[in-house]
Enzyme design. Structure first.
Site, PDB file in Angstrom:
ATOM      1  N   LYS A  43       0.846  -1.206   0.000  1.00  0.00           N
ATOM      2  CA  LYS A  43       0.000   0.000   0.000  1.00  0.00           C
ATOM      3  C   LYS A  43       0.875   1.248   0.000  1.00  0.00           C
ATOM      4  O   LYS A  43       2.087   1.159   0.260  1.00  0.00           O
ATOM      5  CB  LYS A  43      -0.920  -0.033   1.219  1.00  0.00           C
ATOM      6  CG  LYS A  43      -0.180  -0.042   2.547  1.00  0.00           C
ATOM      7  CD  LYS A  43      -1.095  -0.473   3.698  1.00  0.00           C
ATOM      8  CE  LYS A  43      -0.346  -0.443   5.015  1.00  0.00           C
ATOM      9  NZ  LYS A  43      -1.123  -1.062   6.094  1.00  0.00           N
ATOM     10  N   ARG A 141     -10.520  -0.057  15.358  1.00  0.00           N
ATOM     11  CA  ARG A 141     -10.442   0.631  14.067  1.00  0.00           C
ATOM     12  C   ARG A 141     -11.281  -0.185  13.084  1.00  0.00           C
ATOM     13  O   ARG A 141     -12.473  -0.325  13.309  1.00  0.00           O
ATOM     14  CB  ARG A 141      -8.976   0.786  13.652  1.00  0.00           C
ATOM     15  CG  ARG A 141      -8.748   1.772  12.531  1.00  0.00           C
ATOM     16  CD  ARG A 141      -7.291   1.862  12.101  1.00  0.00           C
ATOM     17  NE  ARG A 141      -6.776   0.574  11.599  1.00  0.00           N
ATOM     18  CZ  ARG A 141      -5.542   0.374  11.172  1.00  0.00           C
ATOM     19  NH1 ARG A 141      -4.670   1.367  11.179  1.00  0.00           N
ATOM     20  NH2 ARG A 141      -5.163  -0.804  10.735  1.00  0.00           N
ATOM     21  N   TYR A 271      14.358  30.766   7.075  1.00  0.00           N
ATOM     22  CA  TYR A 271      13.053  31.382   7.295  1.00  0.00           C
ATOM     23  C   TYR A 271      12.653  31.290   8.768  1.00  0.00           C
ATOM     24  O   TYR A 271      12.849  30.259   9.402  1.00  0.00           O
ATOM     25  CB  TYR A 271      12.024  30.656   6.421  1.00  0.00           C
ATOM     26  CG  TYR A 271      10.710  31.362   6.358  1.00  0.00           C
ATOM     27  CD1 TYR A 271      10.522  32.427   5.486  1.00  0.00           C
ATOM     28  CD2 TYR A 271       9.670  30.987   7.189  1.00  0.00           C
ATOM     29  CE1 TYR A 271       9.323  33.084   5.433  1.00  0.00           C
ATOM     30  CE2 TYR A 271       8.454  31.642   7.144  1.00  0.00           C
ATOM     31  CZ  TYR A 271       8.290  32.697   6.267  1.00  0.00           C
ATOM     32  OH  TYR A 271       7.113  33.350   6.227  1.00  0.00           O
TER      33      TYR A 271
HETATM   34  C1  LIG Z   1      -0.291  -1.953   6.780  1.00  0.00           C
HETATM   35  C2  LIG Z   1      -0.838  -3.195   7.286  1.00  0.00           C
HETATM   36  C3  LIG Z   1       0.003  -4.298   7.530  1.00  0.00           C
HETATM   37  C4  LIG Z   1       1.512  -4.245   7.405  1.00  0.00           C
HETATM   38  O1  LIG Z   1       2.049  -3.756   8.604  1.00  0.00           O
HETATM   39  P1  LIG Z   1       3.631  -3.605   8.844  1.00  0.00           P
HETATM   40  O2  LIG Z   1       3.705  -3.133  10.242  1.00  0.00           O
HETATM   41  O3  LIG Z   1       4.119  -2.578   7.896  1.00  0.00           O
HETATM   42  O4  LIG Z   1       4.244  -4.924   8.613  1.00  0.00           O
HETATM   43  C5  LIG Z   1      -0.590  -5.479   7.922  1.00  0.00           C
HETATM   44  N1  LIG Z   1      -1.926  -5.576   8.091  1.00  0.00           N
HETATM   45  C6  LIG Z   1      -2.759  -4.527   7.895  1.00  0.00           C
HETATM   46  C7  LIG Z   1      -4.223  -4.707   8.112  1.00  0.00           C
HETATM   47  C8  LIG Z   1      -2.246  -3.311   7.491  1.00  0.00           C
HETATM   48  O5  LIG Z   1      -3.073  -2.272   7.307  1.00  0.00           O
END
Ligand SMILES: *Cc1c(COP(=O)(O)O)cnc(C)c1O
Length: 382
Positions: A43, A141, A271
């Site tokens: 992702k 969540r 800045y």
């Molecule tokens: C992003 C995600 C992962 C991967 O997690 P990492 O900590 O990067 O290994 C696994 N499961 C879900 C549901 C996620 O959203």
């Protein structure tokens, strides 16, 4: 020197060490029983590393399938020719369901309404939609709250239009609270007892992300893991097991020095005038800022490597430029490479250090690198 497609030298770039992906995946796979499926999480543009290049390398390295956040990200994977399994992790919207069915994606179901909408889309298409049920075992969540999960399981099992392919949960503190993680595992597994053995053995059953590997249960019925951060070479915590796998960072982040000059003592640098020089100084202006992914939190705190030495950030990180102190690096010159993340000479800026200066977490540090940062792929060690 790094050049972009039109032949210009890059001003800021991320180098992606593809062979490091092979080694990381190899070590993770070796640590897991052979029957465990490896779901590679790609992702957010493969955690900022670049989706198509990284996805093909992961496949070559032996991962079994992919997970992405949403239907659009899955569509990009299909466009680059991946026709295997893709799990969509986030809850989906009803208007995304026709497209998801058409693409043959594995969607995550978090509620009965979501399941009914997906089933309706499948009926319209005249084919079954693939689904994983996600259970909220305490994260608060996504996923259906565990006390409500049996009704959703029943709905999915009884639907003619849905193909139930997977069952999963997500740990909220796998890197820090092993007791709570064990409790989440227990709640999750207790739900599975309601599923007939014949059906259960066909399901992909998964809970562990990178941090979950630390407490991974080798016992059945878990038969898959969802790996993100570790395959990019970053342990999510100081865990002994995760570190014993010796993950190698895949991404490094660099930019060029575009101006070097002397400034008198008393000058307020950059800045916002937050840094007043105590001595006459030589400063270098580096072509990188928050427009590239260096957070303003690194102002007056971060360090960049130039000619193998650590140069403190002076004053505010701005959109396009950051000023660093090179008084102690007399050879520093226009055109030099500044390294914000990764090795230069004998030294290395780790993601953990970058995060400490920038008030962020490793996942975020990678994802905040912007489009302006050219991705440069290295296929072999040079
Ligand atoms: C992003 C995600 C992962 C991967 O997690 P990492 O900590 O990067 O290994 C696994 N499961 C879900 C549901 C996620 O959203």
């Amino acid at each position: 020197m790094r050049r972009d497609a039109s032949g210009f030298a890059a001003r800021s770039w991320a180098e992606i060490d593809l062979p490091a992906i092979d080694r990381n995946v190899g070590r993770i796979k070796q640590a897991l029983p052979a029957r465990i499926r490896y779901v590679a999480v790609v992702k957010a543009d493969a955690y900022g590393h670049g989706m198509p290049e990284v996805a093909s390398r992961l496949l070559q390295a032996g991962v079994d399938c992919f997970a992405v956040a949403n239907v659009s990200e899955a569509a990009r994977l299909r466009e680059v020719g991946h026709d295997g399994d893709i799990l969509v992790l986030s809850p989906s919207l009803p208007e995304e369901h026709d497209r998801a069915v058409h693409m043959g994606l594995d969607l995550t179901l978090n509620s009965p309404d979501e399941a009914r909408s997906l089933a309706a889309a499948a009926a319209r298409a005249g084919r079954r939609a693939r689904a994983h049920i996600k259970v909220d075992t305490g994260m608060g969540r996504a996923g259906i709250w565990h006390e409500k999960a049996l009704a959703l399981i029943r709905l999915v099992r009884e639907s003619q239009d849905l193909e139930w392919r997977g069952f999963y949960t997500h740990f909220s503190e796998a890197e820090s609270d092993h007791g709570f993680t064990a409790e989440q595992r227990r709640i999750f597994l207790s739900l599975l007892t309601a599923v007939p053995e014949s059906e259960r053995t066909r399901l992909m059953i998964h809970a562990d992300n990178s941090a979950g590997l630390e407490t991974f249960s080798r016992e059945t019925p878990f038969n898959a893991v969802r790996i993100g951060l570790m395959q990019y070479g970053l342990p999510p915590a100081e865990g002994s097991f995760l570190q014993s796998l010796r993950p190698e960072p895949v991404l490094s982040f660099h930019a060029r020095v575009v101006l070097v000059k002397r400034l008198p003592a008393g000058t307020a640098v950059s800045y916002g005038r937050t840094k007043v020089l105590e001595r006459e100084s030589r400063v270098a202006v580096v072509a990188v800022g928050y427009g590239d992914g260096v957070p303003t939190a690194a102002s007056n705190r971060g360090r960049f490597l130039i000619r193998g030495r650590r140069c403190p950030v002076l004053g505010r990180v701005t959109m396009d430029q950051t000023v660093v102190d090179v008084t102690d690096v007399p050879e520093a010159a226009v055109g030099d490479v500044a390294t914000m993340l990764g090795a230069q000479g004998a030294d290395r800026i780790t993601v953990a250090e970058f995060c400490a200066w920038s008030d962020c977490i490793p996942w975020e540090a990678l994802c905040t690198l912007t489009q302006r940062v050219q991705r440069v792929y290295r296929s072999d060690r040079t």
